[in-house]
Design a protein around this motif. Structure first.
Motif, mmCIF file in Angstrom:
data_model
loop_
_atom_site.group_PDB
_atom_site.id
_atom_site.type_symbol
_atom_site.label_atom_id
_atom_site.label_comp_id
_atom_site.label_asym_id
_atom_site.label_seq_id
_atom_site.Cartn_x
_atom_site.Cartn_y
_atom_site.Cartn_z
ATOM 1 N N SER A 1 0.818 -1.210 0.000
ATOM 2 C CA SER A 1 0.000 0.000 0.000
ATOM 3 C C SER A 1 0.854 1.263 0.000
ATOM 4 C CB SER A 1 -0.930 0.001 1.218
ATOM 5 O OG SER A 1 -0.174 0.003 2.427
ATOM 6 N N LEU A 2 2.091 1.159 0.533
ATOM 7 C CA LEU A 2 2.982 2.322 0.541
ATOM 8 C C LEU A 2 3.376 2.711 -0.872
ATOM 9 C CD1 LEU A 2 5.348 1.486 3.561
ATOM 10 C CD2 LEU A 2 3.313 2.951 3.533
ATOM 11 N N SER A 3 3.571 1.716 -1.723
ATOM 12 C CA SER A 3 3.931 2.010 -3.117
ATOM 13 C C SER A 3 2.801 2.720 -3.835
ATOM 14 C CB SER A 3 4.278 0.716 -3.865
ATOM 15 O OG SER A 3 5.551 0.264 -3.496
ATOM 16 N N LEU A 4 1.570 2.282 -3.525
ATOM 17 C CA LEU A 4 0.430 2.922 -4.156
ATOM 18 C C LEU A 4 0.366 4.393 -3.772
ATOM 19 C CD1 LEU A 4 -2.101 2.666 -5.874
ATOM 20 C CD2 LEU A 4 -3.357 1.994 -3.784
ATOM 21 N N LYS A 5 0.620 4.665 -2.479
ATOM 22 C CA LYS A 5 0.617 6.047 -2.008
ATOM 23 C C LYS A 5 1.752 6.830 -2.671
ATOM 24 C CE LYS A 5 0.885 8.793 2.222
ATOM 25 N NZ LYS A 5 1.054 8.748 3.706
ATOM 26 N N THR A 6 2.897 6.207 -2.786
ATOM 27 C CA THR A 6 4.045 6.874 -3.407
ATOM 28 C C THR A 6 3.778 7.172 -4.877
ATOM 29 O OG1 THR A 6 5.546 5.760 -1.897
ATOM 30 C CG2 THR A 6 6.513 6.673 -3.907
ATOM 31 N N GLU A 7 3.174 6.199 -5.575
ATOM 32 C CA GLU A 7 2.866 6.413 -6.987
ATOM 33 C C GLU A 7 1.880 7.578 -7.147
ATOM 34 O OE1 GLU A 7 1.483 2.719 -8.471
ATOM 35 O OE2 GLU A 7 3.434 1.707 -8.238
ATOM 36 N N THR A 8 0.930 7.687 -6.188
ATOM 37 C CA THR A 8 -0.011 8.801 -6.236
ATOM 38 C C THR A 8 0.718 10.122 -6.072
ATOM 39 O OG1 THR A 8 -1.743 7.381 -5.317
ATOM 40 C CG2 THR A 8 -2.073 9.774 -5.166
ATOM 41 N N MET A 9 1.688 10.128 -5.142
ATOM 42 C CA MET A 9 2.451 11.354 -4.913
ATOM 43 C C MET A 9 3.291 11.709 -6.142
ATOM 44 S SD MET A 9 1.570 12.411 -1.949
ATOM 45 C CE MET A 9 2.848 13.584 -1.538
ATOM 46 N N LEU A 10 3.877 10.705 -6.772
ATOM 47 C CA LEU A 10 4.672 10.971 -7.976
ATOM 48 C C LEU A 10 3.804 11.535 -9.093
ATOM 49 C CD1 LEU A 10 6.996 7.808 -8.036
ATOM 50 C CD2 LEU A 10 7.651 10.162 -7.509
ATOM 51 N N LYS A 11 2.611 10.976 -9.218
ATOM 52 C CA LYS A 11 1.690 11.478 -10.241
ATOM 53 C C LYS A 11 1.317 12.923 -9.960
ATOM 54 C CE LYS A 11 -2.787 10.564 -12.401
ATOM 55 N NZ LYS A 11 -4.006 9.707 -12.392
ATOM 56 N N LEU A 12 1.037 13.215 -8.669
ATOM 57 C CA LEU A 12 0.690 14.590 -8.297
ATOM 58 C C LEU A 12 1.867 15.534 -8.540
ATOM 59 C CD1 LEU A 12 -1.305 16.586 -7.092
ATOM 60 C CD2 LEU A 12 -0.494 15.914 -4.805
ATOM 61 N N GLU A 13 3.069 15.058 -8.269
ATOM 62 C CA GLU A 13 4.253 15.893 -8.507
ATOM 63 C C GLU A 13 4.378 16.240 -9.989
ATOM 64 O OE1 GLU A 13 9.152 15.628 -8.192
ATOM 65 O OE2 GLU A 13 7.910 14.063 -7.276
ATOM 66 N N GLN A 14 4.136 15.250 -10.861
ATOM 67 C CA GLN A 14 4.213 15.500 -12.293
ATOM 68 C C GLN A 14 3.140 16.506 -12.720
ATOM 69 O OE1 GLN A 14 6.630 14.430 -14.200
ATOM 70 N NE2 GLN A 14 5.816 15.486 -15.996
ATOM 71 N N GLU A 15 1.930 16.356 -12.174
ATOM 72 C CA GLU A 15 0.859 17.294 -12.498
ATOM 73 C C GLU A 15 1.199 18.698 -11.998
ATOM 74 O OE1 GLU A 15 -2.591 15.609 -10.730
ATOM 75 O OE2 GLU A 15 -2.893 14.092 -12.305
ATOM 76 N N LEU A 16 1.851 18.747 -10.828
ATOM 77 C CA LEU A 16 2.234 20.039 -10.275
ATOM 78 C C LEU A 16 3.244 20.742 -11.182
ATOM 79 C CD1 LEU A 16 1.844 21.906 -7.839
ATOM 80 C CD2 LEU A 16 3.703 20.678 -6.686
ATOM 81 N N LYS A 17 4.196 19.990 -11.697
ATOM 82 C CA LYS A 17 5.181 20.560 -12.629
ATOM 83 C C LYS A 17 4.490 21.104 -13.874
ATOM 84 C CE LYS A 17 9.137 17.645 -11.374
ATOM 85 N NZ LYS A 17 10.068 16.590 -11.828
ATOM 86 N N GLN A 18 3.570 20.300 -14.400
ATOM 87 C CA GLN A 18 2.861 20.739 -15.613
ATOM 88 C C GLN A 18 1.992 21.951 -15.318
ATOM 89 O OE1 GLN A 18 0.743 17.267 -16.942
ATOM 90 N NE2 GLN A 18 2.580 16.249 -17.728
#
Length: 808
Positions: A540-557
C-alpha cells in the motif's frame, strides 16, 4: 756495338695497364681491411696488401717489358728481377704501414708514404731494366727524372684516395669511386713505366748469345693470368673477410644490444633450464629479489617463491615446458620483509628446433596494484566515513540475492536534524557527526551485516543472514536506542535520531533496485510517523508513493501551463472598518477544472522543491495585480507569503527587487510574510535578508505569530512592521482563558512596540468585538469576507470608495 730500337705490342700494353689498374683496385680493397681490422688480422692484411700491390706493380713492369719488342731476344738476370720485386714490396709495405697508423692521416705522413711508394716503383722499374743481359742502357735524365716524379705524385694521389675511400660506407657509388681511382692509379703506374722506357736507349752485340736467363715472350700471357688469379684470390679473401667481419660486427652489436637491454631494463629478465634452475639473471632482477648476479647460477624457483605462490608458479612453468607456449601470470614474493607483486611472462627458448630452456620477463607491478586498490577504494568507498558507497552496496545486494536461499533484509536510514545541525554549526561539525553516526551504527551490527553510506545523511544496511523473523526488528530497535545518547563533536553534544525503512527479500523485491526503492518508501513512512521510528514496507505504501509521484508531475505541468491563480482576502481596519490591505492566496485549477486549495499541493511543492518556481509565479501575479490597482487609482498593499525554501534561497532579495522593477511597482504596496520558524534557524542570515528587504522599501510581517519559536529578542532585532496572530488563538478566544490572555498580551506588546497587529481567522461578531475592544489594528477572516477574485475585490471595495466602510 749496335743501337737497338723496338716497337710496342699494344695488346700487351693494354694488358699491362689492366694489370696495374686491377692491382690498384686489389690494393685499395685490401687497404680498407687494414683500416677496419685490429690485432693480428691487421698485420696479416698489411702484409697481404703490400704483397698484392708490389706484385701488381712488378707484374705490370714485367708485362710492359714484354710489350716492348726488339730485334734480339730479351734475356733477364733472375736475381735482379727478384731484387726488383723486393724493392716494390718493401716500398709498398712502408707506404701502407705509414698511412694505416691509428691516428688521422696528415700531410706529413702522406708525403712520406708517397715518397716510399714512388721510390719503390721507380726502384723496381730501373732494377728490372738493369736485369736485361747483353744490353747497354743509357738514359735521358729529363725523362728519367719525370718518370720518378710521376711515380711519387701518382703514389701520393692514390694513397690519399685509398684512405678516404676506405672510410666511406659501402654503396654502389663507392664501388664506382674505387674503380675510377684504380684506373687512375693504373694509368699513373703504367705512365711512369712507359716514360722510363722512353728515357732509355739500348745498344749491344747482335751475335752475343746468353744462356740460363728467362725467356718471357712465350710466357707473358700465362704469367699475367697467374698474377691476376693471385690478385683475385686476395680480393675474394678480402670480400669474404669483410662479410665475416660484418656478420661478426652485427652479432657483436646484437650481443651488446641484448646485454644493454639486460643491464638497463627496469624489468627482471632471466633464463632457466628445463628443470626450473636459473642460468642467468639481470641487474634489475637481482636488485628486485635481493640475490647478487653472480649467485644466480643454479638457483631454483623454490628459492624465490614459497607456499601457494610456488605451487602456482610451478604449474605455470610446467605448462610452458609441456605445451611450449608462452604464459603470463601474476604472483607475489616477499623481498626485504614486504610483499612485492609481480607480473611474469615465461617464453620457450629454442636452440634450433629443440627446446633448450625458458626465458622470463618479470615486472614489479606493486605500484600498479596499489594504484588499482586506491582506485577501487575511491570507486567503492565513501571517502568521508570509510564505509562502502552506493556502487559497492548495490553490487553486494546483487551478489547476495544471487546466492540467497532465505530472507535478505535491507535497511534504509535517514539521519534526522542533520541539515539543521550542518547549516547552523558548519560543515566540519556535520562531517564529524556523519563519521560518529557511522561508527555508532557499525557498533550495532553483527559481522555479516554490511553498512554503507549512500550520500548526504542517508545510510543503508544489508542483513544477508536473518537469524529469525524478529531479528530485523531487534536490529532496528537497537539502532534507535543507540541514538538516544548524544554524539560529542568539537565540544557540542549533538542529539539526532534515525528514520528507518525496512524491505525484505524476496517478498518486497528480488533486485537491488526494488529493495532499495521499497526500503526508501518505508523510511519516509517512518519519518512521517515520528522522528525516531522504523517501518516495514508493504504494497500500500507504493500505491501512495505512486499517487504522490503522479501529483508531482501534475504540479510541474501546472506551473509550466500557468494553471495557478490568486484570490485575495481583505484585511479590515478595526477603527474605520475599511479595507487596508489584502493577502494573496494561491489556488490551482487543474486541467480537469477542479480547484485545489493550498493544503492539497503546498506540502508536496515544499518537499520536491517546486515551491521555488511556484513562489516566484505567486509573487509575479501579486505584483502584477498590485500595479493594475495602482494604475486604476485604487492602490492597496498586497501581502505575499514566503515559503522556508524561498526565504533560504540565495537570490530571493534579487528576485523581489527584479520583480518590483519589472512592474515599476512602489515597494510600499508589497508586504512579505515570513514565519517565526523559518527565521530562527540562521538568525544572522535572517536579519541580513530582512534588512535588505527593508532597504528595498518592502513591508515585513511575522505570520502565525505565537505558534513557532516565539522570542521577544527577535522582535527587537527584526525590522518588521506587523504581527499576524494565528487563527488558533482567535478561535478559542472566548472558550479558553489562557488563550484570551495570550491574545490580549500579544496585542498589547505589539502596540507598545509600535507594530501593527492583524488577527487571522475572525469568524464571529464576538471575536471581532473583542479584538476591537483590545485595540487590534486589523482583522482578516470570514466574518468580513472569504478570499475573493480581483474583480470581486474591485466590486465590493473599490467601486464606491467614498462609502467604503465595511459591515458583516
Amino acid at each position: 756495338m749496335e743501337e737497338f730500337t723496338g716497337s710496342y705490342n699494344y695488346w700487351i700494353v693494354a694488358l699491362s695497364i689492366f694489370i696495374a689498374s686491377f692491382a690498384a683496385y686489389s690494393a685499395l680493397d685490401l687497404t680498407s681491411r687494414v683500416i677496419h681490422s685490429t690485432g693480428w688480422k691487421r698485420r696479416i692484411w698489411l702484409y697481404v696488401g703490400s704483397f698484392v700491390m708490389s706484385l701488381g706493380i712488378w707484374s705490370m713492369h714485367f708485362v710492359g717489358m714484354v710489350a716492348f719488342q726488339m730485334d734480339m731476344p730479351m734475356i733477364y738476370d733472375q736475381w735482379l728481377m727478384i731484387l726488383s720485386f723486393a724493392a716494390a714490396y718493401i716500398g709498398s709495405f712502408i707506404a701502407f704501414f705509414t698511412i694505416n697508423l691509428k691516428s688521422r692521416l696528415n700531410n706529413r705522413r702522406l708525403i712520406t708514404a708517397g715518397l716510399f711508394m714512388g721510390a719503390s716503383i721507380s726502384a723496381m722499374h730501373y732494377i728490372g731494366m738493369a736485369a736485361m743481359e747483353g744490353m747497354t742502357i743509357s738514359y735521358d735524365y729529363a725523362l728519367f727524372s719525370l718518370s720518378i716524379l710521376v711515380a711519387v705524385i701518382a703514389s701520393m694521389t692514390a694513397l690519399k684516395m685509398f684512405c678516404e675511400l676506405a672510410l666511406m660506407e659501402a654503396s654502389p657509388k663507392l664501388f664506382l669511386y674505387k674503380m675510377l681511382s684504380a684506373v687512375l692509379m693504373g694509368i699513373a703506374i703504367s705512365g711512369m713505366h712507359y716514360i722510363g722506357m722512353n728515357a732509355a736507349s739500348f745498344s749491344g752485340e747482335m751475335d752475343h748469345v746468353h744462356t740460363g736467363g728467362i725467356d718471357l715472350t712465350t710466357t707473358a700471357i700465362i704469367v699475367s693470368a697467374f698474377i691476376v688469379m693471385i690478385q683475385c684470390f686476395f680480393v675474394v679473401g678480402a670480400f669474404t673477410d669483410r662479410q665475416l667481419a660484418s656478420q661478426s660486427a652485427l652479432l657483436s652489436d646484437n650481443e651488446h644490444r641484448y646485454q644493454s637491454l639486460l643491464d638497463h631494463s627496469i624489468d627482471a629478465i632471466f633464463t632457466t633450464d628445463l628443470h626450473g634452475n636459473f642460468t642467468k639473471m639481470n641487474k634489475s632482477g637481482s636488485k628486485l629479489i635481493g640475490i647478487p648476479e653472480y649467485k644466480w647460477k643454479n638457483v631454483s624457483l623454490a628459492s624465490v617463491f614459497s607456499g601457494e605462490e610456488m605451487d602456482h608458479v610451478s604449474y605455470q612453468f610446467r605448462k610452458v615446458v609441456s605445451e611450449e607456449k608462452p604464459s603470463s601470470f601474476d604472483s607475489i614474493i616477499h623481498s626485504k620483509d614486504q610483499a612485492v607483486h609481480l607480473n611474469t611472462t615465461l617464453i620457450p627458448m629454442y636452440l634450433g628446433s629443440e627446446l633448450e630452456g625458458i626465458h622470463g620477463i618479470v615486472r614489479d607491478i606493486s605500484a600498479q596494484v596499489e594504484a588499482e586498490e586506491e582506485i577501487h577504494a575511491i570507486a567503492y568507498t565513501d571517502q568521508l566515513t570509510g564505509l562502502p558507497n552506493r556502487r559497492y552496496f548495490v553490487n553486494k545486494i546483487e551478489k547476495t540475492l544471487a546466492v540467497a536461499d532465505g530472507k535478505t533484509v535491507l535497511f534504509f536510514l535517514d539521519l534526522n536534524r542533520f541539515k539543521m545541525i550542518n547549516d547552523s554549526l558548519g560543515h566540519s561539525v556535520g562531517d564529524l557527526l556523519l563519521k560518529g553516526s557511522a561508527k555508532r551504527l557499525q557498533e550495532c551490527l553483527g559481522e555479516t551485516a554490511v553498512l554503507a553510506r549512500l550520500g548526504g545523511d542517508e545510510f543503508t544496511i544489508l542483513l544477508p543472514v536473518v537469524e529469525h523473523d524478529g531479528y530485523p526488528t531487534q536490529v532496528a530497535e537497537s539502532i534507535i536506542k543507540a541514538f538516544d545518547k548524544p554524539i560529542h563533536v568539537l565540544g557540542h553534544s549533538l542529539y539526532t535520531s534515525l528514520s528507518i525503512g525496512i524491505a525484505v527479500a524476496p517478498e518486497d523485491g528480488i533486485t537491488s533496485d526494488e529493495l532499495m526503492k521499497h526500503a526508501d518508501i518505508a523510511m519516509y513512512t517512518a519519518k512521517s510517523r515520528s522522528k525516531s521510528n522504523y517501518a516495514y514496507y508493504h504494497a500500500s505504501l507504493s500505491l501512495k508513493t505512486e499517487t504522490m509521484l503522479k501529483l508531482e508531475q501534475e504540479l510541474k505541468q501546472g506551473i509550466a501551463n500557468d494553471e495557478f491563480f490568486l484570490v485575495y482576502q481583505p484585511q479590515i481596519s478595526c477603527v474605520q472598518r475599511n479595507i487596508v490591505g489584502v493577502e494573496a492566496l494561491v489556488r490551482w485549477k487543474t486541467q480537469s477544472g477542479t480547484i485545489k486549495n493550498p493544503g492539497d499541493f503546498i506540502p508536496l511543492s515544499e518537499e520536491t522543491g517546486l515551491i521555488i518556481p511556484l513562489g516566484e509565479a505567486i509573487l509575479d501575479m501579486a505584483c502584477s495585480q498590485a500595479k493594475k490597482w495602482e494604475q486604476a487609482g485604487t492602490p492597496i498593499q498586497i501581502s505575499v507569503n514566503l515559503s522556508p525554501k524561498q526565504f533560504q534561497s540565495d537570490d530571493i532579495v534579487d528576485y523581489v527587487a527584479a520583480t518590483l522593477h519589472r512592474y515599476n511597482l512602489s515597494p510600499t504596496l508589497l508586504e512579505l510574510e515570513v514565519t517565526e520558524s523559518m527565521t530562527m534557524d540562521h538568525m544572522d542570515r535572517s536579519i541580513d535578508i530582512l534588512n535588505k528587504f527593508r532597504d528595498l522599501g518592502v513591508s515585513l510581517s511575522i505570520d502565525d505569530f505565537g505558534t513557532g519559536h516565539s522570542s521577544l529578542s527577535y522582535l527587537k532585532e527584526f525590522p518588521i512592521q506587523r504581527l499576524k496572530i494565528d487563527r488558533s488563538f482567535i478561535k478559542d478566544i472566548h472558550s479558553d482563558a489562557k488563550t484570551e490572555k495570550i491574545t490580549s498580551a500579544i496585542i498589547a506588546m505589539g502596540r507598545h512596540l509600535n507594530l501593527s497587529i492583524t488577527a487571522e481567522g475572525a469568524e464571529t461578531a464576538e471575536q471581532v468585538s473583542y479584538l476591537e475592544d483590545h485595540h487590534c489594528s486589523d482583522i482578516q477572516g470570514f466574518y468580513f469576507s472569504k478570499p475573493l477574485s480581483p474583480e470581486e475585490i474591485e466590486a465590493n471595495y473599490f467601486m464606491n470608495k467614498k462609502n467604503s466602510s465595511v459591515s458583516s
